[in-house]
Design a protein around this motif. Structure first.
Motif, PDB file in Angstrom:
ATOM      1  N   ALA A 146      -5.739 170.978 110.032  1.00  0.00           N
ATOM      2  CA  ALA A 146      -7.174 171.149 110.001  1.00  0.00           C
ATOM      3  C   ALA A 146      -7.743 170.686 111.978  1.00  0.00           C
ATOM      4  CB  ALA A 146      -8.209 170.820 109.382  1.00  0.00           C
ATOM      5  N   ASP A 147      -6.796 169.943 112.449  1.00  0.00           N
ATOM      6  CA  ASP A 147      -7.395 169.693 114.105  1.00  0.00           C
ATOM      7  C   ASP A 147      -5.982 170.296 114.537  1.00  0.00           C
ATOM      8  OD1 ASP A 147      -7.646 167.948 116.177  1.00  0.00           O
ATOM      9  OD2 ASP A 147      -7.854 166.666 114.802  1.00  0.00           O
ATOM     10  N   PRO A 148      -6.907 171.251 115.144  1.00  0.00           N
ATOM     11  CA  PRO A 148      -5.572 171.653 115.927  1.00  0.00           C
ATOM     12  C   PRO A 148      -5.039 170.610 117.445  1.00  0.00           C
ATOM     13  CG  PRO A 148      -7.101 173.184 116.257  1.00  0.00           C
ATOM     14  CD  PRO A 148      -8.184 171.667 115.475  1.00  0.00           C
ATOM     15  N   ALA A 149      -6.119 169.683 117.894  1.00  0.00           N
ATOM     16  CA  ALA A 149      -5.345 169.048 119.012  1.00  0.00           C
ATOM     17  C   ALA A 149      -4.632 167.836 117.989  1.00  0.00           C
ATOM     18  CB  ALA A 149      -6.685 168.715 119.679  1.00  0.00           C
ATOM     19  N   LEU A 150      -4.725 167.801 116.516  1.00  0.00           N
ATOM     20  CA  LEU A 150      -3.755 166.561 116.493  1.00  0.00           C
ATOM     21  C   LEU A 150      -2.562 167.125 115.972  1.00  0.00           C
ATOM     22  CD1 LEU A 150      -3.179 163.932 115.260  1.00  0.00           C
ATOM     23  CD2 LEU A 150      -4.115 164.936 112.961  1.00  0.00           C
ATOM     24  N   GLY A 151      -2.888 168.476 114.986  1.00  0.00           N
ATOM     25  CA  GLY A 151      -1.581 169.708 115.311  1.00  0.00           C
ATOM     26  C   GLY A 151      -0.689 169.800 116.414  1.00  0.00           C
ATOM     27  N   ALA A 152      -0.640 170.298 117.676  1.00  0.00           N
ATOM     28  CA  ALA A 152      -0.203 169.947 118.651  1.00  0.00           C
ATOM     29  C   ALA A 152       0.378 169.069 119.026  1.00  0.00           C
ATOM     30  CB  ALA A 152      -1.221 170.730 119.900  1.00  0.00           C
ATOM     31  N   ALA A 153      -0.266 168.341 118.792  1.00  0.00           N
ATOM     32  CA  ALA A 153       0.097 166.156 119.662  1.00  0.00           C
ATOM     33  C   ALA A 153       1.713 166.044 117.933  1.00  0.00           C
ATOM     34  CB  ALA A 153      -0.912 165.584 119.385  1.00  0.00           C
ATOM     35  N   ARG A 169       5.502 162.967 108.634  1.00  0.00           N
ATOM     36  CA  ARG A 169       6.488 162.851 107.080  1.00  0.00           C
ATOM     37  C   ARG A 169       4.651 162.887 106.109  1.00  0.00           C
ATOM     38  NH1 ARG A 169      11.031 161.993 107.391  1.00  0.00           N
ATOM     39  NH2 ARG A 169      10.641 159.306 106.010  1.00  0.00           N
ATOM     40  N   HIS A 170       3.684 161.726 106.537  1.00  0.00           N
ATOM     41  CA  HIS A 170       2.967 162.043 106.173  1.00  0.00           C
ATOM     42  C   HIS A 170       1.366 162.528 106.365  1.00  0.00           C
ATOM     43  CE1 HIS A 170      -0.797 159.309 103.711  1.00  0.00           C
ATOM     44  NE2 HIS A 170      -1.094 159.944 104.901  1.00  0.00           N
ATOM     45  N   LEU A 171       1.330 162.958 108.115  1.00  0.00           N
ATOM     46  CA  LEU A 171       0.247 163.325 108.031  1.00  0.00           C
ATOM     47  C   LEU A 171       0.401 164.809 107.811  1.00  0.00           C
ATOM     48  CD1 LEU A 171       0.168 162.169 112.055  1.00  0.00           C
ATOM     49  CD2 LEU A 171      -1.444 161.937 110.330  1.00  0.00           C
ATOM     50  N   HIS A 172       1.923 165.091 107.837  1.00  0.00           N
ATOM     51  CA  HIS A 172       1.808 167.114 107.084  1.00  0.00           C
ATOM     52  C   HIS A 172       1.523 167.053 106.049  1.00  0.00           C
ATOM     53  CE1 HIS A 172       4.789 170.274 106.312  1.00  0.00           C
ATOM     54  NE2 HIS A 172       4.492 170.554 107.699  1.00  0.00           N
ATOM     55  N   ALA A 229       8.851 169.598 109.863  1.00  0.00           N
ATOM     56  CA  ALA A 229       8.104 170.739 109.721  1.00  0.00           C
ATOM     57  C   ALA A 229       6.850 170.458 110.958  1.00  0.00           C
ATOM     58  CB  ALA A 229       7.008 170.346 108.353  1.00  0.00           C
ATOM     59  N   ALA A 230       6.778 172.163 110.791  1.00  0.00           N
ATOM     60  CA  ALA A 230       5.283 172.703 112.402  1.00  0.00           C
ATOM     61  C   ALA A 230       4.348 171.696 112.024  1.00  0.00           C
ATOM     62  CB  ALA A 230       5.884 174.164 112.457  1.00  0.00           C
ATOM     63  N   ALA A 280     -14.483 158.482 113.235  1.00  0.00           N
ATOM     64  CA  ALA A 280     -14.872 158.533 114.743  1.00  0.00           C
ATOM     65  C   ALA A 280     -16.056 159.342 115.316  1.00  0.00           C
ATOM     66  CB  ALA A 280     -14.095 157.591 115.535  1.00  0.00           C
ATOM     67  N   PRO A 281     -17.148 159.191 115.604  1.00  0.00           N
ATOM     68  CA  PRO A 281     -17.533 160.978 115.802  1.00  0.00           C
ATOM     69  C   PRO A 281     -16.768 161.162 117.058  1.00  0.00           C
ATOM     70  CG  PRO A 281     -19.376 159.312 115.795  1.00  0.00           C
ATOM     71  CD  PRO A 281     -17.712 158.159 115.224  1.00  0.00           C
ATOM     72  N   GLY A 282     -16.637 162.343 117.491  1.00  0.00           N
ATOM     73  CA  GLY A 282     -15.720 163.124 118.112  1.00  0.00           C
ATOM     74  C   GLY A 282     -14.451 162.717 118.202  1.00  0.00           C
ATOM     75  N   ARG A 283     -13.727 162.194 117.445  1.00  0.00           N
ATOM     76  CA  ARG A 283     -12.369 161.453 117.544  1.00  0.00           C
ATOM     77  C   ARG A 283     -11.901 161.628 116.264  1.00  0.00           C
ATOM     78  NH1 ARG A 283     -10.486 157.858 121.041  1.00  0.00           N
ATOM     79  NH2 ARG A 283      -8.163 158.496 120.188  1.00  0.00           N
ATOM     80  N   SER A 284     -12.022 163.243 115.430  1.00  0.00           N
ATOM     81  CA  SER A 284     -12.359 163.101 113.736  1.00  0.00           C
ATOM     82  C   SER A 284     -10.841 162.717 113.321  1.00  0.00           C
ATOM     83  CB  SER A 284     -12.833 165.104 113.706  1.00  0.00           C
ATOM     84  OG  SER A 284     -11.150 165.464 114.418  1.00  0.00           O
ATOM     85  N   SER A 285      -9.588 162.758 114.029  1.00  0.00           N
ATOM     86  CA  SER A 285      -8.328 162.699 114.199  1.00  0.00           C
ATOM     87  C   SER A 285      -8.427 161.140 114.016  1.00  0.00           C
ATOM     88  CB  SER A 285      -6.913 163.097 114.961  1.00  0.00           C
ATOM     89  OG  SER A 285      -7.574 163.090 115.958  1.00  0.00           O
TER      90      SER A 285
END
Length: 76
Positions: free
Chosen positions: A8-15, A48-51, A2-3, A64-69
């Motif tokens: 909610a976190d675009p940077a995490l989604g892209a990674a 799968r869990h992250l998705h 799955a994509a 962590a502040p600034g590192r919400s993912s």
């Protein structure tokens, strides 16, 4: 796999999308890191869990502040 485009976190989604693209063509059950025993199945399980949890509110407890993912973990 799955994509993660609607994370909610675009940077995490892209990674996660990049990691999924890397994991997908791996042969099932292959060990990626013999020292730790990390396998293709481990990475697929994590993705799968992250998705499944990608819509969780970013910045909640244990983050962590600034590192919400990146959750904070205790180390002894």
């Amino acid at each position: 796999m799955a994509a993660f485009d609607d994370s909610a976190d675009p940077a995490l989604g892209a990674a996660c999308n990049r990691l999924a693209a890397w994991v997908e063509p791996l042969p099932a059950g292959i060990v990626i890191d013999p020292a730790s025993g990390l396998s293709e199945a481990d990475l697929a399980l994590i993705l799968r869990h992250l998705h499944a949890t990608r819509h969780a509110v970013a910045g909640g407890e244990g983050r962590a502040p600034g590192r919400s993912s990146v959750p904070l973990t205790a180390r002894d």
